[in-house]
Design an enzyme around this catalytic site. Structure first.
Site, short mmCIF file in Angstrom:
data_model
loop_
_atom_site.label_atom_id
_atom_site.label_comp_id
_atom_site.label_asym_id
_atom_site.label_seq_id
_atom_site.Cartn_x
_atom_site.Cartn_y
_atom_site.Cartn_z
N HIS A 73 0.82 -1.22 0.00
CA HIS A 73 0.00 0.00 0.00
C HIS A 73 0.85 1.27 0.00
O HIS A 73 0.31 2.37 -0.20
CB HIS A 73 -0.93 0.03 1.20
CG HIS A 73 -2.02 -1.00 1.17
ND1 HIS A 73 -2.89 -1.12 0.12
CD2 HIS A 73 -2.37 -1.96 2.06
CE1 HIS A 73 -3.74 -2.11 0.36
NE2 HIS A 73 -3.43 -2.64 1.52
N HIS A 98 -6.39 -7.11 -0.66
CA HIS A 98 -6.54 -5.68 -0.91
C HIS A 98 -5.60 -5.24 -2.04
O HIS A 98 -4.47 -5.70 -2.11
CB HIS A 98 -6.23 -4.89 0.36
CG HIS A 98 -7.05 -5.33 1.54
ND1 HIS A 98 -6.58 -6.25 2.46
CD2 HIS A 98 -8.31 -5.01 1.91
CE1 HIS A 98 -7.52 -6.46 3.38
NE2 HIS A 98 -8.58 -5.73 3.06
N ASP A 115 -4.45 -12.90 3.21
CA ASP A 115 -5.77 -12.54 3.73
C ASP A 115 -6.90 -12.94 2.79
O ASP A 115 -8.05 -12.57 3.00
CB ASP A 115 -5.84 -11.05 4.06
CG ASP A 115 -5.24 -10.16 2.99
OD1 ASP A 115 -4.82 -10.67 1.94
OD2 ASP A 115 -5.18 -8.93 3.22
#
Length: 347
Positions: free
Chosen positions: A164, A202, A289
């Site tokens: 990120h 993500h 995840d």
């Protein structure tokens, strides 16, 4: 599989993050790496410590004012100021961001800079953030070195994670983009083309931003649809790259709750794109995840499915560096990581 690991990761241990309007214990904490390390050792993988490459490879990806901000932040935060005569010794979370209605100018004030360089209130800056993030990057760089030395694969047990983190933005528990730093290091060391595959739940918004206008690094990401999933503002299928990089960015967003066949079909599409790019090496942002029991994600992969992921990546026939990203079902995270690596190695 050769694993690179350092105890320096423990220095990043935030007290709390902002979740649903309340401060809660950080999902990203040292126990994640502890569980992965335990399974790595149980599997009998060779383990080495990272070597120090200095700041130059980090600065090849991240802007110098941002790196300087992270390096000096804690000493500035804890120094006496007009806000605190004795200095602030607690973790830092931003209080304001330069949103659409504000000018995008770096402030001189540390509180303004904290918002300027961040994207969320879930990533506390602590006394140990700089050394932990610095050595996480060195972990990835050392793994990349082993590929350059001829190893077929290596696992960089990076913590804090990195995908990120953009060129001058931290967030999503990430400060330095370990996978991007490793990919750039491979390029700077003579490899012509590098592919990055992000399998975290993500979207790797930071990695996309860093390489978006470049044709020498392909970025492919399989992730939750940003219309409903963090980080929300990047990761759509129509983001294909810009300028020379047009066509070198592939996002494969999937609906929340997607099942294993849906996810595996996306992986096949990703592998087809990577093979067509014909890279000299592959860097995998190994988010775990996507596991069915992850507390902040909704995909349905089981431990055995991670073995199949590793096996499919092995069939690409590329030297491959795995960099640990997310995964917050702490109990099985190590088993899931080793499942991928064993699948890649054919065990």
């Amino acid at each position: 599989m050769l694993t690179v690991y350092t105890e320096q990761h423990r220095l990043q241990h935030g007290n709390a993050e902002l979740v649903d309007g309340t401060l809660k214990p950080c999902f990203e904490n040292p126990s994640r790496a502890d569980m992965v390390l335990a399974e790595v050792d149980r599997a009998g993988f060779e383990r080495i410590a990272p070597t120090d490459h200095g700041k130059a490879p980090i600065l090849a990806v991240h802007r110098d004012n941002y790196v300087r901000f992270l390096e000096t932040f804690w000493s500035r935060w804890t120094a006496p100021s007009r806000r605190s005569k004795t200095g602030r010794t607690y973790d830092a979370l931003p209080l304001i961001w330069p949103t659409r209605c504000f000018r995008q100018i770096e402030p001189q004030d540390i509180d303004g800079q904290l918002g300027y360089f961040s994207m969320d209130a879930g990533t506390p800056v602590t006394a140990g953030t700089w050394p932990a993030a610095y050595w996480s990057a060195q972990t990835a760089l050392t793994g990349a070195d082993r590929l350059l030395a001829g190893e077929r694969a290596a696992f960089a047990l990076c913590r804090p994670p990195g995908h990120h983190a953009a060129a001058d933005v931290f967030g999503g528990y990430c400060f330095f983009n370990n996978a991007a730093i490793a990919a750039q290091h491979l390029r700077d060391s003579g490899l012509g083309r590098v592919a990055i595959l992000d399998v975290d739940y993500h979207h790797g918004n930071g990695t996309q931003q860093i390489f978006y206008d470049r044709a020498d690094v392909l970025f492919v990401s399989i992730h939750g649809d940003p219309r409903t999933e963090f980080p929300f503002y990047l990761g759509f299928a129509d983001e294909r790259g810009a300028g020379e990089g047009e066509g070198c960015n592939l996002n494969l967003p999937l609906p929340a709750g997607s099942d294993v066949p849906t996810w595996m079909a996306a992986l096949e599409q990703a592998c087809t794109a990577i093979a067509a790019f014909r890279p000299d090496a592959l860097v995998v942002s190994l988010g775990l995840d996507t596991y069915e029991g992850d507390p902040i994600s909704t995909f349905k992969l089981k431990t055995a499915d991670f073995h199949a992921v590793g096996a499919r990546l092995a069939r690409l026939g590329l030297q491959t560096l795995f960099c640990l990203e997310g995964g917050y079902a702490v109990g099985p995270i190590g088993e899931n990581a080793v499942s991928v690596l064993n699948g890649f190695d054919g065990h």
